[in-house]
Design a protein around this motif. Structure first.
Motif, PDB file in Angstrom:
ATOM      1  N   ARG A   1       0.826  -1.209   0.000  1.00 42.39           N
ATOM      2  CA  ARG A   1       0.000   0.000   0.000  1.00 42.39           C
ATOM      3  C   ARG A   1       0.865   1.265   0.000  1.00 42.39           C
ATOM      4  NH1 ARG A   1      -4.354  -1.370   4.518  1.00 42.39           N
ATOM      5  NH2 ARG A   1      -5.142   0.674   3.950  1.00 42.39           N
ATOM      6  N   LYS A   2       1.961   1.209  -0.730  1.00 41.40           N
ATOM      7  CA  LYS A   2       2.900   2.337  -0.782  1.00 41.40           C
ATOM      8  C   LYS A   2       2.231   3.626  -1.275  1.00 41.40           C
ATOM      9  CE  LYS A   2       6.771   1.650  -0.154  1.00 41.40           C
ATOM     10  NZ  LYS A   2       7.629   1.541   1.002  1.00 41.40           N
ATOM     11  N   PRO A   3       1.374   3.600  -2.304  1.00 44.54           N
ATOM     12  CA  PRO A   3       0.735   4.854  -2.734  1.00 44.54           C
ATOM     13  C   PRO A   3      -0.062   5.517  -1.605  1.00 44.54           C
ATOM     14  CG  PRO A   3       0.458   3.191  -4.425  1.00 44.54           C
ATOM     15  CD  PRO A   3       1.044   2.492  -3.212  1.00 44.54           C
ATOM     16  N   GLU A   4      -0.803   4.721  -0.859  1.00 41.00           N
ATOM     17  CA  GLU A   4      -1.576   5.257   0.266  1.00 41.00           C
ATOM     18  C   GLU A   4      -0.645   5.834   1.328  1.00 41.00           C
ATOM     19  OE1 GLU A   4      -4.740   3.626   3.619  1.00 41.00           O
ATOM     20  OE2 GLU A   4      -4.141   2.310   1.980  1.00 41.00           O
ATOM     21  N   LEU A   5       0.440   5.135   1.596  1.00 37.28           N
ATOM     22  CA  LEU A   5       1.423   5.582   2.586  1.00 37.28           C
ATOM     23  C   LEU A   5       2.049   6.909   2.158  1.00 37.28           C
ATOM     24  CD1 LEU A   5       3.193   5.201   5.076  1.00 37.28           C
ATOM     25  CD2 LEU A   5       4.669   3.728   3.694  1.00 37.28           C
ATOM     26  N   VAL A   6       2.410   7.039   0.895  1.00 37.60           N
ATOM     27  CA  VAL A   6       3.029   8.270   0.409  1.00 37.60           C
ATOM     28  C   VAL A   6       2.041   9.432   0.508  1.00 37.60           C
ATOM     29  CG1 VAL A   6       3.986   9.428  -1.632  1.00 37.60           C
ATOM     30  CG2 VAL A   6       4.696   7.095  -1.065  1.00 37.60           C
ATOM     31  N   ARG A   7       0.791   9.224   0.120  1.00 34.69           N
ATOM     32  CA  ARG A   7      -0.204  10.295   0.207  1.00 34.69           C
ATOM     33  C   ARG A   7      -0.434  10.716   1.659  1.00 34.69           C
ATOM     34  NH1 ARG A   7      -2.346   7.354  -4.136  1.00 34.69           N
ATOM     35  NH2 ARG A   7      -3.684   6.150  -2.754  1.00 34.69           N
ATOM     36  N   PHE A   8      -0.542   9.730   2.563  1.00 32.11           N
ATOM     37  CA  PHE A   8      -0.708  10.027   3.989  1.00 32.11           C
ATOM     38  C   PHE A   8       0.495  10.806   4.521  1.00 32.11           C
ATOM     39  CE2 PHE A   8       0.299   8.973   8.372  1.00 32.11           C
ATOM     40  CZ  PHE A   8      -0.866   9.341   9.029  1.00 32.11           C
ATOM     41  N   ALA A   9       1.694  10.339   4.222  1.00 35.59           N
ATOM     42  CA  ALA A   9       2.912  10.983   4.718  1.00 35.59           C
ATOM     43  C   ALA A   9       3.016  12.410   4.191  1.00 35.59           C
ATOM     44  CB  ALA A   9       4.142  10.168   4.324  1.00 35.59           C
ATOM     45  N   HIS A  10       2.618  12.627   2.954  1.00 34.28           N
ATOM     46  CA  HIS A  10       2.624  13.978   2.380  1.00 34.28           C
ATOM     47  C   HIS A  10       1.701  14.895   3.180  1.00 34.28           C
ATOM     48  CE1 HIS A  10       2.318  17.269  -0.462  1.00 34.28           C
ATOM     49  NE2 HIS A  10       1.012  17.089  -0.497  1.00 34.28           N
ATOM     50  N   ARG A  11       0.506  14.432   3.484  1.00 29.60           N
ATOM     51  CA  ARG A  11      -0.447  15.254   4.246  1.00 29.60           C
ATOM     52  C   ARG A  11       0.065  15.530   5.659  1.00 29.60           C
ATOM     53  NH1 ARG A  11      -4.388  11.448   1.914  1.00 29.60           N
ATOM     54  NH2 ARG A  11      -5.188  12.433   0.058  1.00 29.60           N
ATOM     55  N   MET A  12       0.622  14.520   6.291  1.00 26.46           N
ATOM     56  CA  MET A  12       1.129  14.699   7.652  1.00 26.46           C
ATOM     57  C   MET A  12       2.345  15.643   7.660  1.00 26.46           C
ATOM     58  SD  MET A  12      -1.003  13.109   9.508  1.00 26.46           S
ATOM     59  CE  MET A  12      -2.199  13.541   8.261  1.00 26.46           C
ATOM     60  N   ALA A  13       3.192  15.537   6.667  1.00 20.80           N
ATOM     61  CA  ALA A  13       4.350  16.433   6.580  1.00 20.80           C
ATOM     62  C   ALA A  13       3.880  17.873   6.385  1.00 20.80           C
ATOM     63  CB  ALA A  13       5.269  16.015   5.435  1.00 20.80           C
ATOM     64  N   SER A  14       2.892  18.083   5.540  1.00 24.90           N
ATOM     65  CA  SER A  14       2.361  19.432   5.310  1.00 24.90           C
ATOM     66  C   SER A  14       1.750  19.994   6.593  1.00 24.90           C
ATOM     67  CB  SER A  14       1.318  19.415   4.193  1.00 24.90           C
ATOM     68  OG  SER A  14       1.911  18.997   2.982  1.00 24.90           O
TER      69      SER A  14
END
Length: 178
Positions: free
Chosen positions: A84-97
């Motif tokens: 589920r890497k795409p989901e992880l990347v999208r989540f991490a992007h939002r959390m980083a922002s």
């Protein structure tokens, strides 16, 4: 030149994001540690009510920023080896922002706390406002201005996928969890 697969691109995006988070995490942890020790310093009893309120805002914003910036690690642990890497990347992007936004609040509040302690309050407000503007120039304005200046490199697709479309790809649909 070989084109990377979608899986390789998601892995590269995740690796790049983790590198960015390491920088932000260090900064927020140092600020948080400083704020945690401040009440125990000899000058803290000399602060007034306004300064203590600003301190609480700075402390809580730094704690919240640390939580958001570190959260992709916990999310990765839960999703590890589940494809589920795409989901992880999208989540991490939002959390980083979100973490960077709270880090901005913590930093400007910290500047306000210190400048209000040593300078007249109007000067402290001006310097804190300028600090906020300075951060926004480098963290928001310049990146958004340069966002449209793609030079046709391989990251062009990444810019489209990482837009503010709620995690949807360039066709408007969410990428399937693999």
């Amino acid at each position: 030149m070989d084109r990377e697969t979608e899986k390789e691109r998601w892995q590269r995006n995740f690796s790049d994001l983790l590198q960015e988070l390491r920088v932000a995490q260090t900064g927020v942890q140092i600020l948080f540690a400083f704020l945690l020790t401040l009440p125990f310093s000899s000058g803290f009893p000399d602060t007034n009510g306004f300064q203590r309120d600003v301190y609480v805002v700075a402390l809580l914003a730094a704690a919240a920023a640390a939580a958001l910036i570190i959260s992709p690690v916990a999310f990765h642990r839960v999703l590890f080896r589940r494809g589920r890497k795409p989901e992880l990347v999208r989540f991490a992007h939002r959390m980083a922002s979100g973490g960077l936004s709270l880090m901005l609040v913590a930093m400007v509040s910290s500047v306000l706390l210190v400048t209000d302690f040593i300078l007249p309050r109007p000067v402290a407000f001006v310097l804190s406002g300028l600090t906020g503007v300075w951060f926004l120039i480098f963290w928001a304005a310049l990146p958004f201005v340069h966002r449209g200046w793609l030079d046709g490199d391989e990251d062009e697709e990444d810019e489209e996928d990482e837009g503010s479309d709620g995690g949807a790809g360039s066709d408007g649909r969410s990428a399937p969890a693999t």
